[in-house]
Design an enzyme around this catalytic site. Structure first.
Site, mmCIF file in Angstrom:
data_model
loop_
_atom_site.group_PDB
_atom_site.id
_atom_site.type_symbol
_atom_site.label_atom_id
_atom_site.label_comp_id
_atom_site.label_asym_id
_atom_site.label_seq_id
_atom_site.Cartn_x
_atom_site.Cartn_y
_atom_site.Cartn_z
ATOM 1 N N TYR A 181 0.839 -1.204 0.000
ATOM 2 C CA TYR A 181 0.000 0.000 0.000
ATOM 3 C C TYR A 181 0.870 1.249 0.000
ATOM 4 O O TYR A 181 2.004 1.230 0.472
ATOM 5 C CB TYR A 181 -0.986 -0.005 1.174
ATOM 6 C CG TYR A 181 -0.364 -0.078 2.543
ATOM 7 C CD1 TYR A 181 0.048 1.065 3.204
ATOM 8 C CD2 TYR A 181 -0.216 -1.306 3.181
ATOM 9 C CE1 TYR A 181 0.606 1.001 4.459
ATOM 10 C CE2 TYR A 181 0.352 -1.385 4.446
ATOM 11 C CZ TYR A 181 0.763 -0.219 5.082
ATOM 12 O OH TYR A 181 1.316 -0.297 6.323
ATOM 13 N N ARG A 191 4.704 0.704 0.992
ATOM 14 C CA ARG A 191 5.160 -0.280 1.972
ATOM 15 C C ARG A 191 5.127 -1.668 1.347
ATOM 16 O O ARG A 191 4.126 -2.062 0.743
ATOM 17 C CB ARG A 191 4.240 -0.324 3.207
ATOM 18 C CG ARG A 191 4.239 0.858 4.148
ATOM 19 C CD ARG A 191 5.498 1.140 4.944
ATOM 20 N NE ARG A 191 6.478 0.116 5.178
ATOM 21 C CZ ARG A 191 6.499 -0.758 6.193
ATOM 22 N NH1 ARG A 191 5.537 -0.760 7.079
ATOM 23 N NH2 ARG A 191 7.472 -1.631 6.318
#
Lengths: 189, 234
Positions: free
Chosen positions: B144, B154
């Site tokens: 995300y 991430r």
């Protein structure tokens, strides 16, 4: 040859989905004796701004100074209902609140008594590993001889002692300042 | 009077510093005063003890907590919790939380424009057994975006929280997946100085525990601070 220890990582911004269902914000369960205290305050960052959604965990002895743990060999009473573990989340304004009992004195290094205290660990987004500190109780005569407080530079000791709130004898205020003016003392072991 | 049985320090280079400017939120949240070195006492070598009666039968299975199965690639995550001397850490609480397969957390503050899955909460808990083993069934989390730097993503990860035997063993970490190109760009990963310590956060494909016709397994062992050889003499 020792194994390499696993690195700490931040809890990130969404830790509450895991911790919220298992909060322990009131340790004064039936069967546990001791003086009730309400500890509250704010978590504050280096800008003086509140840190929302920090997780705070506490660990303490009971009113007799006994930990609910197999490595506490003291011959002191331990209520079956007493655990000694607190877990609370700060809200979006950085405010937290824990209801507990005042612990008793516990043994320290070389047989010196430790003043009543809670061990406190703090997790939050932006913190790559948790912070460890202690909170002590105001006006406790044992504070002056506490072997851990004595190692803290005198001008910073006040950051580890909760303040009495005038309106209620059981209410104590303690802010956790992670950086900057009046930064809380954090420990390494 | 019993002297406490103290814990060794974490391996050199294995832990991040508080301040790591590439991860921007550390700049205002890292203490600037030096930490105060204090002796280990009964207060820190002890810590909360959790019982089997506190764990519900499906707490370890994130794919069976709702009416239907969650979307995504089902997987098994298993491993051991050990101390740095290789001794198992038995009966300790392990908690996990993660995003769903689309990279979205079930949290009011997660604004990522990806769908929530009504069949996935993303949280699990279990106790290790006598050999320090744990096992979760879940789905593979998605990557995300976050706003740390331009085009920041991430890598898929699972958050792990472990208590150990005393508060000095307390650890929260993240588990990653092998071969992920996002890792090299991720400040959470690069904040660790020691390359071997970084590698320890990457799970490995676990063919032995992969269940035919059901799910691929990943192995993730967690190593906590170990005990000094003898109780500290004062």
């Amino acid at each position: 040859m020792n194994e390499l220890t696993t690195a700490s990582q931040t809890v990130g911004p969404f830790v509450s989905i895991s911790f919220a269902p298992s909060l322990a914000g009131d340790l004064t369960v039936q069967g546990v004796s001791g003086k009730r205290v309400v500890l509250h305050g704010r978590v504050i960052d280096g800008d003086g701004a509140p840190v929302g959604h920090a997780a705070i965990e506490t660990w303490q002895a009971n009113a007799h100074g006994k930990y609910a743990h197999p490595e506490d060999f003291q011959e002191k009473p331990l209520e079956r209902e007493f655990r000694g573990f607190g877990r609370v989340m700060a809200d979006e304004r950085g405010a937290y609140r824990l209801v507990t009992i005042e612990p008793g004195c516990t043994p320290g290094p070389g047989g010196v008594l430790q003043a009543p205290h809670l061990v406190v660990v703090i997790f939050m987004r932006g913190l790559l590993k948790h912070l460890t500190t202690r909170v002590y109780f105001p006006d406790d005569t044992h504070n002056a001889e506490d072997p851990v407080l004595k190692l803290v530079p005198e001008e910073r000791r006040a950051t580890l002692i909760a303040r009495r709130v005038a309106t209620d004898a059981n209410e104590l205020e303690w802010n956790i300042v992670v950086q900057g003016k009046d930064e809380t003392v954090f420990f390494e072991y | 009077m019993h002297d406490v049985h103290s814990y060794r320090k974490p391996s050199p280079g294995s832990q991040p510093d508080y301040l790591y400017p590439p991860y921007k939120s550390t700049v205002k949240r890292a203490p600037v005063q030096p930490l105060v070195l204090v002796p280990q006492t009964l207060s820190e070598i002890t810590g909360p003890v959790f019982g089997r009666n506190e764990i519900a039968p499906l707490d370890h299975d994130l794919t069976r907590q709702h009416q239907s199965a969650p979307l995504g690639e089902r997987m098994i995550v298993n491993g051991r919790v050990l101390d740095d001397g290789g001794c198992p850490v038995a009966n300790t609480l392990v908690e996990i939380w993660q995003s769903n397969a689309a990279g979205r957390y079930r949290h009011a503050d997660d604004n990522h424009d990806a769908p929530l899955d009504p069949n996935f909460t993303g949280c699990g808990r279990t106790l290790t057994d006598d050999a320090g083993r744990y096992r979760f069934v879940t789905i593979k989390p998605g990557a995300y975006p976050w706003r740390n730097h331009h085009n920041a993503w991430r890598p898929p990860h699972i958050h792990f929280s472990v208590f150990g035997c005393g508060f000095l063993q307390r650890l929260v970490t993240q588990m990653y997946f092998p071969g992920d190109p996002l890792l090299a760009l991720d400040p959470m990963y690069t904040c660790i100085a020691d390359e071997r310590a970084r590698q320890r956060l990457i799970s490995s494909f676990d063919w032995e525990n992969t269940v035919p016709e059901f799910a691929i397994a990943y192995r993730f062992d967690i190593v906590l601070r170990g005990r000094d050889a003898t109780p500290m003499e004062k």
